[in-house]
Design an enzyme around this catalytic site. Structure first.
Site, PDB file in Angstrom:
ATOM      1  N   THR A 132       0.810  -1.217   0.000  1.00  0.00           N
ATOM      2  CA  THR A 132       0.000   0.000   0.000  1.00  0.00           C
ATOM      3  C   THR A 132       0.848   1.272   0.000  1.00  0.00           C
ATOM      4  O   THR A 132       1.896   1.344   0.649  1.00  0.00           O
ATOM      5  CB  THR A 132      -0.918   0.008   1.239  1.00  0.00           C
ATOM      6  OG1 THR A 132      -1.729  -1.159   1.204  1.00  0.00           O
ATOM      7  CG2 THR A 132      -1.814   1.226   1.258  1.00  0.00           C
ATOM      8  N   ILE A 163       1.756  -0.158   6.586  1.00  0.00           N
ATOM      9  CA  ILE A 163       2.469  -1.424   6.507  1.00  0.00           C
ATOM     10  C   ILE A 163       2.596  -2.028   7.903  1.00  0.00           C
ATOM     11  O   ILE A 163       3.179  -1.418   8.811  1.00  0.00           O
ATOM     12  CB  ILE A 163       3.873  -1.226   5.885  1.00  0.00           C
ATOM     13  CG1 ILE A 163       3.762  -0.501   4.534  1.00  0.00           C
ATOM     14  CG2 ILE A 163       4.569  -2.572   5.754  1.00  0.00           C
ATOM     15  CD1 ILE A 163       2.859  -1.167   3.535  1.00  0.00           C
ATOM     16  N   THR A 164       2.053  -3.207   8.072  1.00  0.00           N
ATOM     17  CA  THR A 164       2.127  -3.909   9.355  1.00  0.00           C
ATOM     18  C   THR A 164       3.565  -4.345   9.621  1.00  0.00           C
ATOM     19  O   THR A 164       4.258  -4.821   8.719  1.00  0.00           O
ATOM     20  CB  THR A 164       1.202  -5.134   9.335  1.00  0.00           C
ATOM     21  OG1 THR A 164      -0.146  -4.706   9.115  1.00  0.00           O
ATOM     22  CG2 THR A 164       1.277  -5.887  10.651  1.00  0.00           C
ATOM     23  N   GLU A 371      -6.935  -6.476   3.737  1.00  0.00           N
ATOM     24  CA  GLU A 371      -6.893  -7.509   2.684  1.00  0.00           C
ATOM     25  C   GLU A 371      -8.009  -7.319   1.659  1.00  0.00           C
ATOM     26  O   GLU A 371      -8.584  -8.283   1.154  1.00  0.00           O
ATOM     27  CB  GLU A 371      -6.970  -8.917   3.296  1.00  0.00           C
ATOM     28  CG  GLU A 371      -5.789  -9.304   4.153  1.00  0.00           C
ATOM     29  CD  GLU A 371      -4.491  -9.452   3.358  1.00  0.00           C
ATOM     30  OE1 GLU A 371      -4.558  -9.598   2.123  1.00  0.00           O
ATOM     31  OE2 GLU A 371      -3.420  -9.421   3.963  1.00  0.00           O
ATOM     32  N   GLU A 375     -16.450  -4.013   0.086  1.00  0.00           N
ATOM     33  CA  GLU A 375     -17.075  -3.620  -1.175  1.00  0.00           C
ATOM     34  C   GLU A 375     -16.400  -4.339  -2.346  1.00  0.00           C
ATOM     35  O   GLU A 375     -17.074  -4.849  -3.253  1.00  0.00           O
ATOM     36  CB  GLU A 375     -16.983  -2.095  -1.350  1.00  0.00           C
ATOM     37  CG  GLU A 375     -17.881  -1.291  -0.410  1.00  0.00           C
ATOM     38  CD  GLU A 375     -17.396  -1.291   1.037  1.00  0.00           C
ATOM     39  OE1 GLU A 375     -18.236  -1.082   1.930  1.00  0.00           O
ATOM     40  OE2 GLU A 375     -16.188  -1.502   1.263  1.00  0.00           O
TER      41      GLU A 375
END
Length: 392
Positions: A132, A163-164, A371, A375
């Site tokens: 992302t 970002i994890t 993830e 929608e």
């Protein structure tokens, strides 16, 4: 879970033994007061991370050949459900890490697998998936981070966000554009194994409503020189497929987190509704509360079954983007609904930081976004449903 060469399985006895060990760890280490203390302070649980390393969770889905547990998706999903029913945040620490490992194991060269997977499986190296960007989330083709070839290195510039493990992690699967002019854009994207170092580091930790204690942050690359042998698979232009190749497992994981929250919220509501009394009887005997509990129990059960169905499909090596999308969509909405209803059953206490339901209530919305938004999941489900059921 599938690898390029095999379909994994585990005996019922071995699975039961492993899950029992996880249950004992949860009871011993994830005590309510410990979780509350870390969550409210938004403090990284370093000692819990060390315990997860000892349990082998950082190598849960990594092949035994490289020192991992080699677990199938169904067993892994059950672990995530159990942990998330108590504290979802810590599952993100090892899940995002496992997405990095999956990208290397599924698409990497033999040398890359030998060099990185044993250290990832042990937890010596920890990291995540860096996709992302500030202007590109669901639309990955819109990323702007570039990698320019310079001899036997690539020079990388750009920013990643949300970002994890960005702060505490040390290595990432980094999606970049090696050919910014490619048409369509995804053909110019590549995925690199990117350890932190000169020119590449985290810039800040992002404050969040929930999902506390785990670091979600930004990564900045400024003339970051990375050896060419860190290109996953060794061929440019494959990054989009490599990055999205693990999303089915990622969505099964998020679905499992949703199941955990839905079941955890149900458990808390069930306990409270039998203890709390109004008008001379436990509130679970009032029809308004009974209706809520009945819906919550059904919702949690349906979410669990959908998720295990998707995981079983994944383990058989079948395409399961529709099944994973269904599980992720339904389970995350179940988490949101159950946590809200449980908070309302708790009344004013549900709004208090002294009760655990407020944490589940804050954590649940993330599952509807992470993830791939719900929608987008519904669009994916619809497209696959039509494709599998063409008009005669």
């Amino acid at each position: 879970m599938t690898t390029p060469d095999s379909v994994r399985s585990i005996s019922a006895g071995d699975e039961a033994e492993l899950l029992a060990a996880v249950d004992r760890w949860i009871e011993r280490s994830l005590k309510p007061e410990v979780v509350r203390e870390h969550d409210h302070a938004d403090r990284y649980p370093s000692h819990i991370v060390e315990e997860m390393k000892e349990l082998g969770l950082f190598g849960a889905t990594v092949s035994t050949e490289y020192g991992g547990l080699g677990l199938p998706a169904t067993t892994y999903a059950k672990i995530v459900m159990r942990v998330s029913s108590v504290w979802m945040s810590v599952t993100g620490i090892f899940n995002s890490h496992l997405m990095l490992a999956l990208a290397i194991e599924k698409f990497g060269t033999a040398q890359q697998k030998q060099q990185w997977l044993p250290r990832l499986a042990s937890g010596e190296v920890r990291g995540g998936l860096a996709l992302t960007e500030p202007d590109a989330g669901t639309d990955l083709q819109g990323i702007r981070m570039t990698a320019r070839r310079d001899g036997d290195h690539y020079v990388i510039n750009g920013t990643k966000t949300w970002i994890t493990n960005a702060v505490e992690g040390s290595c990432f699967a980094l999606l970049v554009k090696t050919d910014p002019d490619a048409q369509p854009p995804h053909k110019g994207m590549s995925l690199f194994i990117a350890p932190k170092g000169p020119g590449f580091d985290s810039s800040r930790k992002l404050a969040k409503l929930g999902y506390k204690s785990i670091d979600s942050g930004e990564l900045i690359a400024e003339d970051y020189r990375l050896p060419a042998d860190h290109l996953i698979g060794g061929v440019e232009g494959q990054g989009f497929y490599q990055a999205t190749g693990g999303l089915e497992l990622g969505r099964i994981n998020v679905a499992s987190r949703g199941v955990g929250i839905a079941e955890g919220a149900l458990r808390l509501a069930t306990e409270y509704a039998q203890i709390r009394k109004t008008f001379g009887k436990p509130i679970c005997e009032h029809q308004a509360i009974a209706l809520k509990l009945g819906e919550m129990a059904t919702r949690a059960r349906a979410a669990r079954l959908l998720t295990l169905d998707a995981a079983a499909c994944f383990d058989r090596g079948e395409r399961c983007d529709m099944e994973a999308g269904m599980a992720k969509y339904f389970a995350s909405e179940a988490a949101l609904e159950n946590s809200t209803e449980s908070m309302r059953i708790h009344g004013a206490y549900g709004y208090s930081k002294e009760y655990d339901i407020e944490r589940l209530y804050r954590d649940a919305p993330l599952t509807c976004i992470g993830e791939g938004t719900n929608e987008m999941q519904r669009i994916i489900i619809s497209k696959q449903w039509i494709k599998r059921n063409p008009a005669q």
